[in-house]
Every structure is written in structure tokens, then in C-alpha cells.
Design a protein around this motif. Structure first.
Motif, short mmCIF file in Angstrom:
data_model
loop_
_atom_site.label_atom_id
_atom_site.label_comp_id
_atom_site.label_asym_id
_atom_site.label_seq_id
_atom_site.Cartn_x
_atom_site.Cartn_y
_atom_site.Cartn_z
N TRP A 1 0.83 -1.20 0.00
CA TRP A 1 0.00 0.00 0.00
C TRP A 1 0.87 1.25 0.00
O TRP A 1 1.90 1.31 0.68
N VAL A 2 0.46 2.25 -0.78
CA VAL A 2 1.14 3.55 -0.77
C VAL A 2 0.11 4.65 -0.53
O VAL A 2 -1.01 4.59 -1.06
N TYR A 3 0.49 5.62 0.25
CA TYR A 3 -0.39 6.74 0.56
C TYR A 3 -0.69 7.55 -0.69
O TYR A 3 -1.81 7.92 -0.94
N ALA B 1 -1.82 1.53 7.81
CA ALA B 1 -2.44 0.46 7.02
C ALA B 1 -3.17 -0.58 7.88
O ALA B 1 -4.13 -1.19 7.42
N ALA B 2 -2.72 -0.78 9.10
CA ALA B 2 -3.27 -1.85 9.94
C ALA B 2 -4.66 -1.48 10.45
O ALA B 2 -4.95 -0.32 10.72
N GLU C 1 1.42 8.61 -4.84
CA GLU C 1 2.48 8.19 -5.78
C GLU C 1 3.87 8.70 -5.40
O GLU C 1 4.86 8.22 -5.91
N GLU C 2 3.96 9.68 -4.53
CA GLU C 2 5.26 10.18 -4.07
C GLU C 2 5.83 9.36 -2.91
O GLU C 2 6.98 9.53 -2.54
N CYS C 3 5.01 8.47 -2.35
CA CYS C 3 5.41 7.70 -1.18
C CYS C 3 5.87 6.30 -1.57
O CYS C 3 5.57 5.82 -2.66
N ASN C 4 6.55 5.66 -0.66
CA ASN C 4 7.00 4.29 -0.85
C ASN C 4 6.15 3.35 -0.02
O ASN C 4 5.73 3.69 1.09
N SER C 5 5.95 2.16 -0.52
CA SER C 5 5.30 1.11 0.25
C SER C 5 6.33 0.47 1.18
O SER C 5 7.54 0.68 1.04
N ILE C 6 5.85 -0.33 2.11
CA ILE C 6 6.75 -1.09 2.96
C ILE C 6 7.63 -1.99 2.09
O ILE C 6 8.84 -2.10 2.33
N ALA C 7 7.05 -2.59 1.07
CA ALA C 7 7.82 -3.47 0.18
C ALA C 7 8.97 -2.71 -0.48
O ALA C 7 10.09 -3.22 -0.58
N ILE C 8 8.71 -1.50 -0.92
CA ILE C 8 9.76 -0.69 -1.56
C ILE C 8 10.85 -0.36 -0.54
O ILE C 8 12.05 -0.43 -0.85
N ILE C 9 10.46 0.01 0.67
CA ILE C 9 11.45 0.35 1.69
C ILE C 9 12.31 -0.87 2.01
O ILE C 9 13.54 -0.76 2.14
N VAL C 10 11.68 -2.04 2.14
CA VAL C 10 12.44 -3.27 2.40
C VAL C 10 13.40 -3.54 1.24
O VAL C 10 14.56 -3.89 1.46
#
Length: 154
Positions: A11-13, A125-126, A15-24
Motif C-alpha cells: 500500500w502507498v499513501y 495500514a493496519a 504516488e510520491e510515497c513508498n510502500s513497505i515493500a519498496i522500503i524493504v
């Protein structure tokens, strides 16, 4: 991450934000680059594609956890291999000299920054976030419980 549904990891807030997957994915690339051959090669490896770390490459929670664990394993293996005399050495990150201690401290600033992002996104997200530390409004009860524990004497 264990508190989230699989889809929440992507999930991304906006288009300028990263998802948890991207950060990992970014942490994985950074850790592999910095910690592989830590004492002998530049921490910014030629094989690293940092820009790709910010593209959606991970597709499943299993892939995400594999990268998460591989990054940490690489870091811990490098740290475990250090000897006291290694602290006197100079290592390079993007051709910039660092003492071993400074290079480690650099990672100790970078990685927690991104883990904070993961926690923040996770809270958004939770559906029922469980606090990772002392829950809001529970400080007095927590401190009271801690004072009842026997203390160790040195």
C-alpha cells in the motif's frame, strides 16, 4: 510487518510515497552493498542498482521477507567477522573514506530511519495496530510494573 495483511505491505499513501515493500527492497540493496566485503571494497558496489530499489519489484510477502532476512544476515555476518583491530581501518562508501566505526554509525542512522517509516506506514495500514512499545496512556502502569521487578546489582 507481522501485524499487516499481505496487501498492506504494498500500500502507498500516494504516488510520491513508498510502500513497505519498496522500503524493504531499498534496505536490502543498501545492506548488501554496504556489508558485502565490508573491509575490502567500496560500500557502493558497482552491481547495485539503487534506482531499481524504488520500483515495484517485490510481488509477494515471501519475497519481501527473503530480502528482509538476507539484508540483515549480510549485515550481521559482516559485523560478526570484525576483530578489534579492524576498527582502526578505513573503508570507503562512494569513494569517501570512513573509519569502520563511522561506517557502522552511518548504517545505524540510515536503517532505523527506514524502519521508522515502516512502522508509520504499518500504523496507517493496519486495522488494529498493537503498539510495539508502551501503548498510549499506559506509561504509568508500565513504569509501576517495571519497579516491581527485581533489579540486578553489579
Amino acid at each position: 510487518m507481522a501485524q499487516l495483511k499481505d496487501e498492506d505491505l504494498f500500500w502507498v499513501y500516494n504516488e510520491e510515497c513508498n510502500s513497505i515493500a519498496i522500503i524493504v527492497q531499498h534496505l536490502w540493496g543498501n545492506m548488501l552493498s554496504r556489508w558485502t566485503d565490508f573491509l575490502t571494497t567500496d560500500g557502493e558496489k558497482e552491481w547495485r542498482n539503487r534506482d531499481l530499489e524504488f520500483e515495484s519489484v517485490i510481488n509477494t510477502k515471501d519475497e519481501l521477507m527473503e530480502k528482509w532476512n538476507a539484508g540483515w544476515q549480510c549485515m550481521f555476518d559482516a559485523l560478526d567477522s570484525l576483530k578489534p583491530e579492524d576498527c582502526e581501518k578505513t573503508v570507503y562508501i562512494r569513494s569517501e573514506p570512513h573509519s569502520v566505526v563511522d561506517a557502522i554509525n552511518r548504517q545505524l542512522a540510515h536503517v532505523p530511519y527506514h524502519i521508522g517509516q515502516i512502522v508509520f506506514i504499518g500504523k496507517m495500514a493496519a486495522s488494529n495496530w498493537i503498539a510495539l512499545t508502551i501503548p498510549k496512556g499506559q506509561s504509568k502502569a508500565f513504569n509501576a510494573a517495571m519497579t516491581k521487578k527485581p533489579t540486578s546489582k553489579f
